[in-house]
Write an enzyme that holds these catalytic residues in place. Structure first.
Site, PDB file in Angstrom:
ATOM      1  N   ASP A 940      -2.063  17.898  10.240  1.00  8.44           N
ATOM      2  CA  ASP A 940      -1.906  17.208   8.962  1.00  8.44           C
ATOM      3  C   ASP A 940      -3.264  16.889   8.352  1.00  8.44           C
ATOM      4  OD1 ASP A 940      -0.722  16.029   6.822  1.00  8.44           O
ATOM      5  OD2 ASP A 940       0.413  14.537   7.961  1.00  8.44           O
ATOM      6  N   LYS A1009      -1.809   1.688   3.230  1.00  4.66           N
ATOM      7  CA  LYS A1009      -1.784   3.151   3.340  1.00  4.66           C
ATOM      8  C   LYS A1009      -1.181   3.823   2.109  1.00  4.66           C
ATOM      9  CE  LYS A1009       0.019   7.069   5.944  1.00  4.66           C
ATOM     10  NZ  LYS A1009       0.763   7.565   7.113  1.00  4.66           N
ATOM     11  N   ASP A1168       0.287  19.677   2.597  1.00  2.00           N
ATOM     12  CA  ASP A1168      -1.008  19.676   3.281  1.00  2.00           C
ATOM     13  C   ASP A1168      -0.853  19.571   4.794  1.00  2.00           C
ATOM     14  OD1 ASP A1168      -0.055  17.096   3.255  1.00  2.00           O
ATOM     15  OD2 ASP A1168      -2.019  16.165   3.050  1.00  2.00           O
TER      16      ASP A1168
END
Length: 1233
Positions: A940, A1009, A1168
């Site tokens: 990741d 986050k 991604d």
């Protein structure tokens, strides 16, 4: 032969079948005039009656809109003016009088003029006979299809025709006259009157072209955006009529559009070509000639499709003499050459159906016997340096093969073809495993009986409504739904409606969404039927069977890509229909209107006995569906809700079957490779290369103009060619929990039986106080909302698990496409690897590979990553941690539900459990390095958006925090931001700030986050505050009264921390934002091209309202992608930075996929997050880093700046463009230097 002779031959061929028919038609036309006289008082004052040679035409005057119907009183406007040209003269404008007497006088005068012209023409006729002038008559077309009846503006004919258009007219006349047989010169005067009149009209139109310095509509692309939707509606209507076999309706409809100038502007050459293809198939040259004349009257030029239809018709006509045919074809080809078109263009650009290509080739070889089409092979000419090596240096490439024999793949193709031909598939529900109770059996039997009855009722209602629509006396130019209701068998429409009832949630569905889904299902079936009718299915099978030679393991090695191989096979089997394109897509409004019509039929006709569940009730028929209104935010929308009786029956029945559209399922064979914008993915099901909002067309238009998208196609093909299988042991565990009571902790939705009970109370009860009533109402609303959410989640899980269970013993594939930014997605919507933790966990690669020396270590590291622990530990540290918890790992694998349940505490519990099972199997094998692993290992990105910004801005500090710089241990940007925010908080707390003191001990990685991750994608402070507020509410210990103030404080500190850590990021974001603002203010939407050559346009425009009127309700559509509207400046500027970064993200993924493919790796991505086998993780990481460096070694921002300057700042440098150009240039200099 003289020009006049060609004219006479042409029009005699069109209008004269026999003397008897001519007299009959003339009589009918005079009768029509008598009828019009009787009804003349009902005509509207804004309609002009133009009578020419026994024809009556109507045209709207420009000063008025649509009038009232003929049954209502006549409205007059004293000042209204209109053109009333006489035949062959320029009409003078004068005041319009609305009295009926004026109209009657004009009709009388027209009759007198007609008689005089008949006398003159009879004299000419006698002269022609004496000179033995040959006349022609046409065979075989119905008189009802012969009359063009066009309305036109009369223009002086004193100017000579231009050379090009004279040749075009001569070619048409010669072609048509060649099919006629010689007849006697005894035609009537009426026919030659029409000949003379049409010749005048043709001359006038050509003269108009010659006089105009800028012809209004000579080019195909000159039609404005305002006409696109209407033009598409017209095309789809004509295609539907023709497909249903109603050619007469299609012909009359086209003529009705052509007659009136206000409607003619919506026509383009493609519309006329649709009818030309029909006449070409019938070999009716006279009708082809008529279409060419109509094209010229409309101010349009013939294109390749027009010439193709004419040549095809000549190739089909067996009755012509070889000399005549040769002459006609030569004339046609010479006219094409004058228009800058070549014969090869016909074969490279036209879309063929059935045997059209063969007929075209037959016609051309009459003139050029040795001709062989020179086909465009679409060779891989790279447009980007990034992929130059990939396409040119293939000596070391090892393209992976599939682990199947060629026979296996061909058999799989047949199975997939049968699924797509059916358009739907019925599978077993995972709830079928539950024991059947007496009540379940009873409910299933009742539902089955009702559905049989509903099918009969809907079938009858559909047939009756079609009869009404077919005979309705609507005006010709009005589009109605009748052709769209004739595309399929009646039973197929009924099945679609019954399926939608079964899938309707208890809370109901908005009318717009339900109607859209119904219309799309009809369109999909229609597209599949079209491909059968066009004979493309047989050719598809032949090419696919040969294509499997590239993929199968038992065939030779190839050094070509799937796209290149498919193109090669198509070129080799060029005869017959074209596989790519050809279907006319439906406008969103047509799909919605058809769906609304079907919903209305369901609501009105589907009923059930009120006592079906409770015999104590009075028996009466009640509707099972209700049309009601509800509010979404502040908007009132139409809603279709099932009756509670139906909902109760469906819930208690817990039926064992689920029916899906075929595209919902993964494919049973490798997808068709993308070779063009309109061809790829499924075998028959229509699929877009680029996902767009319903009705948006600008993306597809931009893609079709793009010369080279090979790297894009090849990347999508690589992703789609990855074969998958089901992790059956894990699936069985998940299904067992699903069929028990679910689990919120493990993300398995519970059944509705676990939903909170909706409280019942009487609002009129005087014992309740006002506050108590308000409290009870809130409880009812919250309970209903919770039930609705639980049902949605439960059904979503049911669909995913049922599909997975259906595919448990299969190998399958996910075809891919992309959104307008280039981000790729699997086409099946429910079950795919982009799904939740549950769906990802039950997916495995179909091809296994040895673990090798480091594979087991990568499995262990991957497991630790899934737990969410050790974020800031090195890879070695994570591996050591995994080795210390091997006992928990093995216990989880052996006793997932009854052991220590260590796996349940992971961030991704189901994927962690799957990894535990894989590790257990590997370590217990005789030699772990030889263990065959099918498990996908993920790598990741570290806040991928910030990685791109740091690389663009060459920001060393920011790059270090997102792992772009070498470090001893992996960096975690979220923890870094949280740490910096904590330092800022501590400083403020020391200063005595109350909220900073309250937040002590509550600032964590999890709190910040989401905001850190999304700030790079354009989240505002308002959105970031909501995200932090949600995280704080999840902390039980945090005092709820401080949530508001704390979220405001924290979002400010997060933005400040990011600004300090990523100095270049904010500068680049500001430059992108301000550039987009200036571009949109100047009236343009923001466009750019990715480093791989993918063109991107932001489809954000000011919203306009469009109302769809139906018998049910008026549906208000908010259209935000209409290119006629000005750009939405706020959306354009806010979306440009995140969309630009997304496009770079997708470019990097595509580059990685291509180079992994050339290295023989199995590779898939979730944006991604890249997946591959444990054996090849190191190779994939190397390719990933190399391609990231290669991408950002390009002058990306400089090239973007150059593109924006060239596109938006060239030409007349008026003030605003000057400001924009100065800003873009100056700021890019600041960023770079």
């Amino acid at each position: 032969m003289s020009h006049h002779l060609f004219v006479c031959l042409f029009y005699r061929n069109i209008f004269a079948a026999s003397k008897h028919k001519s007299k009959k038609r003339a009589l009918e036309q005079f009768q029509l005039l008598d009828v019009l006289e009787a009804r003349i008082q009902q005509l509207q004052c804004d309609v002009v009656l133009d009578v020419q040679h026994a024809k009556v035409q109507f045209m709207k005057a420009p000063s008025h809109g649509r009038g009232t119907s003929s049954g209502k009183g006549h409205r007059s406007t004293p000042q209204e003016k209109t053109d009333m040209p006489k035949s062959g003269q320029t009409g003078d404008k004068g005041s319009f009088k609305s009295q009926p007497r004026r109209w009657i006088e004009k009709l009388t005068q027209e009759k007198k003029n007609k008689l005089k012209k008949q006398q003159r023409l009879q004299q000419k006729m006698q002269i022609c006979v004496k000179e033995k002038l040959p006349t022609t008559s046409s065979k075989g077309t119905k008189s009802s299809l012969m009359s063009t009846g066009t309305t036109h503006k009369t223009i002086s004919t004193g100017v000579k025709k231009s050379r090009g258009h004279s040749k075009l007219s001569d070619e048409i006349r010669a072609a048509v006259s060649s099919t006629a047989t010689t007849a006697t010169a005894t035609g009537t005067a009426e026919e030659l009157a029409e000949v003379e009149e049409l010749e005048k009209r043709l001359n006038q139109q050509v003269s108009h072209w010659t006089l105009s310095s800028k012809p209004e509509r000579m080019q195909e692309g000159s039609v404005g955006n305002a006409c696109q939707d209407i033009s598409l509606s017209i095309c789809s209507y004509l295609e539907a009529c023709i497909f249903a076999g109603d050619i007469e309706r299609a012909h009359h409809f086209l003529l009705s559009q052509h007659r009136v100038m206000s409607r003619r502007k919506h026509l383009n050459t493609g519309v006329y070509n649709i009818m030309m293809r029909v006449w070409a198939k019938k070999g009716t040259l006279n009708q082809i000639g008529r279409m060419f004349i109509l094209l010229e009257e409309a101010g349009l030029k013939p294109n390749l499709g027009s010439y193709f239809a004419a040549l095809e018709c000549m190739g089909r006509n067996p009755n012509c003499s070889p000399k005549t045919v040769r002459f006609c074809i030569s004339r046609c080809l010479s006219q094409m050459e004058e228009d800058g078109l070549s014969v090869d263009d016909l074969f490279n650009q036209c879309v063929f159906r059935q045997d059209e290509r063969d007929m075209l080739l037959k016609a051309i070889r009459i003139v050029k016997p040795e001709y062989q089409p020179s086909l465009n092979m679409h060779t891989s000419q790279f447009s980007s340096l990034l992929v130059q090596d990939f396409y040119t240096e293939r000596a070391d490439h090892t393209y992976p093969k599939l682990d199947f024999t060629q026979e296996d793949l061909q058999e799989r193709f047949k199975r997939q073809l049968s699924v797509e031909q059916a358009c739907t598939i019925t599978i077993d529900s995972v709830e079928a495993a539950k024991p059947v109770t007496e009540n379940m059996a009873k409910m299933r039997e009742l539902l089955a009986e009702q559905r049989i009855q509903w099918q009969k009722i809907l079938l009858q209602a559909l047939r009756e409504s079609k009869m009404i629509l077919a005979k309705s006396n609507t005006r010709d130019y009005r589009l109605n739904l009748y052709p769209y209701l004739c595309l399929l068998e009646d039973k197929e429409y009924v099945d679609i409606m019954i399926q939608s009832v079964a899938n309707l949630p208890p809370s109901g569905e908005s009318l717009k969404i339900l109607a859209r889904d119904l219309g799309n299902r009809v369109f999909t079936k229609y597209c599949v039927r079209q491909k059968h009718q066009n004979q493309t299915v047989e050719k598809l099978g032949s090419i696919y069977n040969a294509y499997t030679d590239l993929l199968a393991k038992d065939t030779k090695e190839y050094d070509v890509l799937p796209r290149e191989q498919w193109w090669k096979l198509e070129m080799e089997q060029s005869s017959g229909p074209t596989l790519q394109g050809g279907e006319t897509s439906w406008p969103y409004i047509v799909t919605l209107e058809l769906g609304t019509y079907m919903v209305d039929m369901m609501v009105k006709n589907l009923k059930i006995n009120s006592d079906i569940l409770n015999p104590a009730y009075d028996r009466k028929l009640i509707p099972i569906l209700y049309h009601m209104y509800t509010f979404r935010s502040t908007r009132q929308i139409g809603f279709i809700k099932p009756h509670p009786i139906l909902t109760q029956m469906q819930q208690e029945a817990m039926e064992t079957k689920l029916t899906f559209d075929s595209y919902v399922m993964p494919m049973l064979c490798p997808p068709v490779p993308w070779t063009s914008v309109k061809f790829g993915a499924y075998l028959l099901t229509p699929t877009k290369l680029m996902r767009t909002v319903d009705g948006a067309t600008q993306h597809e238009e931009l893609l079709e103009k793009c010369q080279n998208l090979h790297a894009i196609y090849d990347s999508l093909n690589q992703l789609g060619n990855c074969a998958w299988k089901i992790n059956k042991p894990l699936l069985d565990i998940i299904i067992s929990i699903f069929n028990d009571r679910g689990s919120d902790k493990l993300d398995i939705p519970p059944p509705l039986s676990e939903a909170p009970k909706i409280p019942h109370f009487n609002p009129q009860d005087p014992t309740y106080t006002a506050s108590e009533k308000a409290h009870m109402k809130r409880q009812v609303i919250n309970a209903k909302k919770k039930c609705s959410e639980m049902h949605s989640l439960r059904m979503d899980a049911l669909y995913k698990l049922s599909i997975a269970n259906h595919m448990r013993d299969e190998i399958f594939w996910f075809p891919h496409n992309m959104d307008f930014r280039g981000r790729t997605y699997p086409c099946p919507p429910y079950f795919n690897h982009l799904g939740s933790d549950v769906t990802r966990a039950i997916l495995m690669f179909a091809e296994g590979k040895l673990l090798g020396p480091k594979g087991l270590d990568w499995l262990k590291i991957h497991l630790v990553n899934l737990t969410g622990l050790k974020k800031r530990s090195s890879l070695q540290g994570r591996l050591e941690y995994a080795n210390t918890i091997m006992e928990d790992i093995l216990d989880s694998a052996d006793n997932p539900l009854n052991g220590r349940k260590w796996w349940m505490n992971a961030d991704e519990p189901w994927q962690a459990l799957a990894c535990c099972m894989e590790i257990a199997n590997a370590v217990r094998s005789p030699d772990p390095t030889q263990f065959i692993s099918y498990f996908p290992v993920h790598q990741d990105g570290s806040c991928n958006g910030l990685q791109h910004y740091a690389a663009l801005g060459r920001d060393v500090i920011g790059a270090t925090s997102v792992n772009l710089m070498p470090c001893d241990v992996p960096q975690d940007v979220y923890s870094g931001v949280a740490q910096q925010v904590e330092e800022l908080r501590a400083r403020d707390a020391e200063s005595g700030l109350k909220i900073a003191q309250v937040l002590e001990g509550f600032i964590s990685r999890k709190v910040v986050k989401q905001t850190v991750m999304t700030v790079v994608y354009g989240v505002t402070r308002y959105g970031g505050r909501l995200q932090i507020e949600k995280r704080l509410k999840e902390i039980d210990e945090f005092p709820k009264e401080f949530v508001w103030d704390a979220s405001h404080y924290l979002v400010r500190q997060v933005f400040n921390a990011l600004k300090e850590m990523f100095t270049g990021t904010r500068e680049i974001q500001d430059w992108l934002t301000e550039s987009a603002r200036l571009i949109s203010k100047s009236g343009h939407t923001v466009e750019w091209v990715t480093p791989l050559g993918l063109p991107i346009i932001q489809p954000y425009h000011r919203t306009r309202n469009q109302v769809l009127k139906s018998t049910m309700q008026h549906i208000n559509l908010k259209i935000s992608h209409d290119t006629k509207e000005r750009p939405d400046t706020v959306k354009q500027k806010n979306a440009f930075p995140p969309n630009f970064i997304h496009s770079l993200d997708s470019t990097h993924m595509m580059l990685t996929s291509l180079y992994c493919y050339s290295s023989g790796l199995t590779f898939v991505s979730v944006h991604d997050c890249f997946w591959t086998h444990a054996l090849t993780v190191d190779t994939m990481n190397k390719v990933c880093r190399e391609q990231f460096v290669a991408l950002h070694s390009q002058p990306i921002l400089q090239e973007l700046s150059n593109f924006l300057l060239q596109k938006y700042c060239t030409g007349e440098m008026w003030n605003y463009k000057g400001i924009l150009g100065f800003f873009i240039h100056q700021n890019i200099e600041v960023i770079f230097f």
